[in-house]
Scaffold this motif. Structure first.
Motif, mmCIF file in Angstrom:
data_model
loop_
_atom_site.group_PDB
_atom_site.id
_atom_site.type_symbol
_atom_site.label_atom_id
_atom_site.label_comp_id
_atom_site.label_asym_id
_atom_site.label_seq_id
_atom_site.Cartn_x
_atom_site.Cartn_y
_atom_site.Cartn_z
ATOM 1 N N GLN A 28 -25.601 -4.208 61.551
ATOM 2 C CA GLN A 28 -25.521 -2.867 60.992
ATOM 3 C C GLN A 28 -25.770 -2.893 59.483
ATOM 4 O O GLN A 28 -26.489 -2.047 58.956
ATOM 5 C CB GLN A 28 -24.153 -2.242 61.279
ATOM 6 C CG GLN A 28 -23.968 -1.835 62.716
ATOM 7 C CD GLN A 28 -22.566 -1.293 62.988
ATOM 8 O OE1 GLN A 28 -21.661 -1.463 62.188
ATOM 9 N NE2 GLN A 28 -22.410 -0.652 64.133
ATOM 10 N N GLN A 29 -25.199 -3.868 58.790
ATOM 11 C CA GLN A 29 -25.388 -3.955 57.346
ATOM 12 C C GLN A 29 -26.841 -4.244 57.004
ATOM 13 O O GLN A 29 -27.394 -3.672 56.077
ATOM 14 C CB GLN A 29 -24.463 -5.028 56.758
ATOM 15 C CG GLN A 29 -23.007 -4.634 56.776
ATOM 16 C CD GLN A 29 -22.093 -5.755 56.340
ATOM 17 O OE1 GLN A 29 -22.489 -6.911 56.268
ATOM 18 N NE2 GLN A 29 -20.834 -5.413 56.063
ATOM 19 N N PRO B 250 -12.034 -4.237 68.349
ATOM 20 C CA PRO B 250 -12.502 -4.860 67.096
ATOM 21 C C PRO B 250 -13.995 -5.172 67.197
ATOM 22 O O PRO B 250 -14.507 -5.537 68.255
ATOM 23 C CB PRO B 250 -11.673 -6.142 67.006
ATOM 24 C CG PRO B 250 -11.082 -6.361 68.348
ATOM 25 C CD PRO B 250 -11.087 -5.060 69.066
ATOM 26 N N LYS B 251 -14.668 -4.964 66.097
ATOM 27 C CA LYS B 251 -16.110 -5.211 66.073
ATOM 28 C C LYS B 251 -16.374 -6.703 65.908
ATOM 29 O O LYS B 251 -15.671 -7.409 65.209
ATOM 30 C CB LYS B 251 -16.739 -4.436 64.932
ATOM 31 C CG LYS B 251 -16.522 -2.946 65.050
ATOM 32 C CD LYS B 251 -17.599 -2.206 64.341
ATOM 33 C CE LYS B 251 -17.419 -0.721 64.363
ATOM 34 N NZ LYS B 251 -17.289 -0.084 65.606
ATOM 35 N N ARG B 252 -17.424 -7.142 66.585
ATOM 36 C CA ARG B 252 -17.815 -8.549 66.459
ATOM 37 C C ARG B 252 -18.527 -8.740 65.130
ATOM 38 O O ARG B 252 -19.256 -7.859 64.674
ATOM 39 C CB ARG B 252 -18.752 -8.932 67.609
ATOM 40 C CG ARG B 252 -18.100 -8.823 68.975
ATOM 41 C CD ARG B 252 -19.033 -9.219 70.071
ATOM 42 N NE ARG B 252 -20.312 -8.512 69.918
ATOM 43 C CZ ARG B 252 -21.374 -8.697 70.686
ATOM 44 N NH1 ARG B 252 -21.329 -9.558 71.669
ATOM 45 N NH2 ARG B 252 -22.483 -8.030 70.499
ATOM 46 N N PRO B 253 -18.363 -9.890 64.500
ATOM 47 C CA PRO B 253 -19.025 -10.126 63.203
ATOM 48 C C PRO B 253 -20.535 -9.972 63.295
ATOM 49 O O PRO B 253 -21.172 -9.486 62.368
ATOM 50 C CB PRO B 253 -18.636 -11.560 62.856
ATOM 51 C CG PRO B 253 -17.387 -11.827 63.636
ATOM 52 C CD PRO B 253 -17.478 -10.985 64.859
ATOM 53 N N GLU B 254 -21.131 -10.366 64.428
ATOM 54 C CA GLU B 254 -22.598 -10.243 64.573
ATOM 55 C C GLU B 254 -23.027 -8.775 64.510
ATOM 56 O O GLU B 254 -24.049 -8.439 63.929
ATOM 57 C CB GLU B 254 -23.091 -10.810 65.919
ATOM 58 C CG GLU B 254 -22.600 -12.180 66.331
ATOM 59 C CD GLU B 254 -21.251 -12.161 67.037
ATOM 60 O OE1 GLU B 254 -21.127 -11.602 68.135
ATOM 61 O OE2 GLU B 254 -20.320 -12.739 66.480
ATOM 62 N N ASP B 255 -22.231 -7.893 65.139
ATOM 63 C CA ASP B 255 -22.572 -6.470 65.145
ATOM 64 C C ASP B 255 -22.497 -5.888 63.731
ATOM 65 O O ASP B 255 -23.347 -5.095 63.331
ATOM 66 C CB ASP B 255 -21.635 -5.691 66.073
ATOM 67 C CG ASP B 255 -21.802 -6.090 67.530
ATOM 68 O OD1 ASP B 255 -22.868 -6.642 67.877
ATOM 69 O OD2 ASP B 255 -20.865 -5.841 68.315
ATOM 70 N N VAL B 256 -21.474 -6.268 62.989
ATOM 71 C CA VAL B 256 -21.316 -5.775 61.626
ATOM 72 C C VAL B 256 -22.486 -6.245 60.771
ATOM 73 O O VAL B 256 -23.059 -5.476 60.001
ATOM 74 C CB VAL B 256 -19.968 -6.242 61.026
ATOM 75 C CG1 VAL B 256 -19.863 -5.865 59.559
ATOM 76 C CG2 VAL B 256 -18.812 -5.662 61.823
ATOM 77 N N ALA B 257 -22.892 -7.506 60.920
ATOM 78 C CA ALA B 257 -24.009 -8.050 60.141
ATOM 79 C C ALA B 257 -25.305 -7.316 60.463
ATOM 80 O O ALA B 257 -26.089 -6.999 59.562
ATOM 81 C CB ALA B 257 -24.159 -9.550 60.414
#
Length: 105
Positions: free
Chosen positions: A87-88, A78-85
């Motif tokens: 990338q966005q 699962p991706k960490r929320p920080e990584d998703v933020a």
């Protein structure tokens, strides 16, 4: 060493296949080759080589299995929320960046 063994083996095979001495000579050569192959020193070397090859194959298998498991884990983790933020934000910055003159979309 490998070249010498290959040369001797090639010479022996060529001699046997090209020999016109007949069946008796063939049987004599076959018996001598069998005696050499079954001798203690040759069998000792053959066992060492077999063991070394088995060890190397096992190490290669473990290496590939480890790398494969790591890739599968990385792909399914699962991706960490920080990584998703991050990338966005990066994608948003790219979209908002001005295009150089003459660049086509």
């Amino acid at each position: 060493m490998k070249g010498k063994v290959g040369l001797v083996l090639g010479f022996g095979i060529g001699y046997v296949l090209g020999s016109r001495a007949g069946r008796k000579r063939y049987e004599q050569i076959k018996k001598t080759a069998g005696n050499v192959w079954n001798s203690g020193p040759v069998q000792a070397v053959a066992q060492k080589v077999t063991g070394a090859v088995s060890d190397q194959a096992r190490q290669a298998q473990n290496f590939v299995l480890g790398k494969t498991q790591a890739l599968v884990h990385a792909a399914t983790a699962p991706k960490r929320p920080e990584d998703v933020a991050v990338q966005q934000k990066s994608k948003a910055d790219e979209a908002a960046a001005p295009k150089p003159a003459g660049a086509s979309s």
